[in-house]
Design a protein around this motif. Structure first.
Motif, mmCIF file in Angstrom:
data_model
loop_
_atom_site.group_PDB
_atom_site.id
_atom_site.type_symbol
_atom_site.label_atom_id
_atom_site.label_comp_id
_atom_site.label_asym_id
_atom_site.label_seq_id
_atom_site.Cartn_x
_atom_site.Cartn_y
_atom_site.Cartn_z
ATOM 1 N N TYR A 157 -7.458 5.435 13.121
ATOM 2 C CA TYR A 157 -7.010 4.609 14.246
ATOM 3 C C TYR A 157 -7.813 4.920 15.505
ATOM 4 O O TYR A 157 -8.131 4.020 16.288
ATOM 5 C CB TYR A 157 -5.517 4.809 14.510
ATOM 6 C CG TYR A 157 -4.928 3.702 15.365
ATOM 7 C CD1 TYR A 157 -4.810 2.415 14.861
ATOM 8 C CD2 TYR A 157 -4.504 3.945 16.667
ATOM 9 C CE1 TYR A 157 -4.288 1.392 15.635
ATOM 10 C CE2 TYR A 157 -3.977 2.928 17.452
ATOM 11 C CZ TYR A 157 -3.875 1.650 16.925
ATOM 12 O OH TYR A 157 -3.358 0.626 17.707
ATOM 13 N N GLU A 178 -6.179 -2.771 15.440
ATOM 14 C CA GLU A 178 -5.761 -2.944 14.044
ATOM 15 C C GLU A 178 -6.702 -3.861 13.268
ATOM 16 O O GLU A 178 -6.722 -3.820 12.027
ATOM 17 C CB GLU A 178 -4.333 -3.497 13.991
ATOM 18 C CG GLU A 178 -3.263 -2.492 14.358
ATOM 19 C CD GLU A 178 -3.121 -2.279 15.852
ATOM 20 O OE1 GLU A 178 -2.354 -1.385 16.260
ATOM 21 O OE2 GLU A 178 -3.799 -2.998 16.636
ATOM 22 N N LEU A 208 -8.864 -2.141 10.615
ATOM 23 C CA LEU A 208 -8.242 -1.341 9.564
ATOM 24 C C LEU A 208 -7.935 -2.198 8.330
ATOM 25 O O LEU A 208 -7.523 -3.359 8.451
ATOM 26 C CB LEU A 208 -6.951 -0.708 10.072
ATOM 27 C CG LEU A 208 -7.094 0.217 11.287
ATOM 28 C CD1 LEU A 208 -5.729 0.719 11.729
ATOM 29 C CD2 LEU A 208 -8.027 1.382 10.974
ATOM 30 N N ASP A 248 -6.466 -1.743 3.945
ATOM 31 C CA ASP A 248 -5.776 -0.863 3.000
ATOM 32 C C ASP A 248 -6.792 -0.154 2.111
ATOM 33 O O ASP A 248 -7.627 -0.804 1.474
ATOM 34 C CB ASP A 248 -4.800 -1.664 2.133
ATOM 35 C CG ASP A 248 -3.619 -2.189 2.936
ATOM 36 O OD1 ASP A 248 -3.239 -1.508 3.912
ATOM 37 O OD2 ASP A 248 -3.109 -3.272 2.608
ATOM 38 N N ARG A 252 -3.416 4.062 2.051
ATOM 39 C CA ARG A 252 -3.513 4.411 3.476
ATOM 40 C C ARG A 252 -4.380 3.387 4.196
ATOM 41 O O ARG A 252 -5.282 2.788 3.617
ATOM 42 C CB ARG A 252 -4.131 5.800 3.666
ATOM 43 C CG ARG A 252 -3.256 6.955 3.240
ATOM 44 C CD ARG A 252 -3.839 8.278 3.717
ATOM 45 N NE ARG A 252 -5.275 8.387 3.499
ATOM 46 C CZ ARG A 252 -6.178 8.536 4.469
ATOM 47 N NH1 ARG A 252 -5.802 8.573 5.732
ATOM 48 N NH2 ARG A 252 -7.459 8.657 4.174
ATOM 49 N N ARG A 253 -4.128 3.214 5.478
ATOM 50 C CA ARG A 253 -4.977 2.336 6.293
ATOM 51 C C ARG A 253 -6.247 3.090 6.650
ATOM 52 O O ARG A 253 -6.201 4.221 7.138
ATOM 53 C CB ARG A 253 -4.238 1.922 7.559
ATOM 54 C CG ARG A 253 -2.966 1.138 7.313
ATOM 55 C CD ARG A 253 -3.266 -0.269 6.843
ATOM 56 N NE ARG A 253 -3.617 -1.158 7.928
ATOM 57 C CZ ARG A 253 -4.065 -2.404 7.759
ATOM 58 N NH1 ARG A 253 -4.249 -2.873 6.534
ATOM 59 N NH2 ARG A 253 -4.342 -3.173 8.787
#
Length: 434
Positions: A265, A348, A351, A353, A358-359
């Motif tokens: 992130y 976001e 990002l 999967d 997990r992202r």
């Protein structure tokens, strides 16, 4: 008045008129055949319209947007007798600098001339000749190191050379103390002509100047964007507190933030900041040979302005559909941004999967070219990204950024060496007090 005198006056008027017409015609911009342009109404070309746009809007994005909308993704502007070819298509900009046509482009004098007086031996001032290749080969790999005006650098260079001489004399197995040691060590192993002190000095000053201005601008934008989006701050803080070892009690390490595996992130926040901010909004190049761009022949010697930021933020789904319908062979190397939110700050979007659910961060989600591309791309981008991630992570661990009053948070920008916000105020709150 005699007939002879009248004839002489008429002849003078005719000759004067013809001379004025010839001079005006000679001074008028000369378009490149086949490339669209605005009507030529002045010997200054597009300069008056550009000045008017800058005066009204305080920026040039709207002027270039008008050019793209009316003329297409490639057009030419006239700056007096000088011609500038504008390219505003993200896929074409990437292809030009990374693939088969990359050798057709080099640095433009519009850039090298600006820095040549200050840093004649720095790679920012050099064409892609043997000296530039040596700079890139020797200095490039160490731009992710942490230790990198001029009096300080000159003293450090002399001390680094002294350390290298001592190692050679004693045969000691001594670890390099800083990036300069690494560069000098590699330079001594290189088969090409060794660096002169002046060349090394100019290169180090280039690192400092380039890294300071652009990184500071990007950090100013990051602070503005984070303060406007408390939900992003909360997500980022939670990731850092969860994924780092003893967060807040020690310095963040390079391995923790280098590739985004541990902090995806954070990686998304940094890349979204660079995408939206457009700190380095354009790249200037010169065609060193004839090159075809978007079906138009751009002759050797032409200057090109590649609108990286504008093109990337217009590389949307509708753009991809339009490009595909115009050319059945078109294939984008990246995803496309959503038309509805392309101007918004949404980390976001980077990002996806991962295999384990997990992202994870993905640089292929869409186009973003903050450091340029190809051989002449920013040589300090690894260092810049590291600085941004460490600073933003350290700040996020310690403080929450509250929104500031609207009058202190305008969208006005200043165009200098890089684009920077006119206002970048912060209001810090300890997370414990949040």
């Amino acid at each position: 008045m005699s007939s002879v005198t009248k004839s002489t006056v008429i002849a003078c008027v005719v000759v004067s008129g013809a001379s004025i017409w010839a001079i005006r015609h000679w001074l008028y911009p000369k378009p490149i055949d086949g490339i669209p342009h605005f009507p030529i109404t002045s010997i200054l070309g597009d300069v008056p319209a550009m000045r008017e746009a800058a005066k009204k809007k305080g920026e040039m994005v709207s002027f270039f947007s008008k050019g793209v909308n009316e003329l297409g993704p490639i057009f030419q502007l006239f700056l007096g007798t000088s011609t500038l070819v504008i390219v505003a298509d993200a896929q074409e900009i990437e292809d030009l600098q990374l693939r088969s046509r990359a050798k057709a482009l080099d640095a433009s004098y519009r850039v090298t001339g600006r820095f040549g007086g200050l840093l004649p031996n720095g790679q920012v001032s050099l064409p892609m000749d043997d000296l530039w290749k040596k700079h890139r080969r020797i200095g490039g790999p160490f731009m992710s190191a942490n230790e990198l005006i001029r009096d300080t650098i000159r003293g450090r260079i002399q001390r680094a050379y002294s350390r290298a001489a001592n190692v050679q004399l004693t045969g000691a197995d001594e670890e390099p103390a800083c990036a300069l040691d690494m560069i000098i060590e590699k330079d001594q192993q290189d088969k090409a002509q060794p660096y002169t002190t002046e060349q090394l000095e100019d290169e180090m000053v280039s690192y400092v100047l380039a890294g300071f201005d652009t990184t500071a601008s990007a950090l100013s934008f990051a602070i503005k964007f984070l303060a406007r989006h408390p939900e992003v701050q909360i997500k980022l803080h939670e990731e850092l507190m969860t994924n780092l070892v003893e967060p807040g009690n020690r310095a963040i390490t390079y391995d923790e933030v280098a590739g985004g595996d541990i902090t995806p992130y954070l990686e998304a926040v940094v890349h979204e900041t660079l995408r939206v901010a457009q700190v380095g909004a354009a790249t200037v190049r010169k065609a060193v040979e004839d090159v075809v761009i978007l079906g138009k022949l751009v002759p050797k010697g032409s200057d090109l302005l590649l609108l990286n930021g504008f093109a990337c933020n217009h590389a949307t789904k509708s753009w991809a559909e339009k490009r595909a319908s115009a050319s059945p062979t078109f294939k984008s190397t990246k995803g496309s941004w959503d038309d509805d939110d392309v101007t918004k700050f949404i980390p976001e979007r980077w990002l996806i999967d991962g295999p384990d659910g997990r992202r994870v961060f993905s640089a292929s989600q869409g186009f973003s070219i903050p450091f340029g591309l190809g051989p002449k791309s920013c040589f300090g981008q690894k260092l810049a990204l590291l600085e941004l991630k460490v600073y933003i992570a350290t700040l996020s661990l310690a403080f929450f950024l509250e929104k500031v009053p609207e009058e202190l948070d305008t969208n006005e920008n200043i165009q200098a060496l890089s684009q920077k916000p006119k206002q970048a105020y912060v209001s810090l709150v300890d997370w414990e007090d949040k």
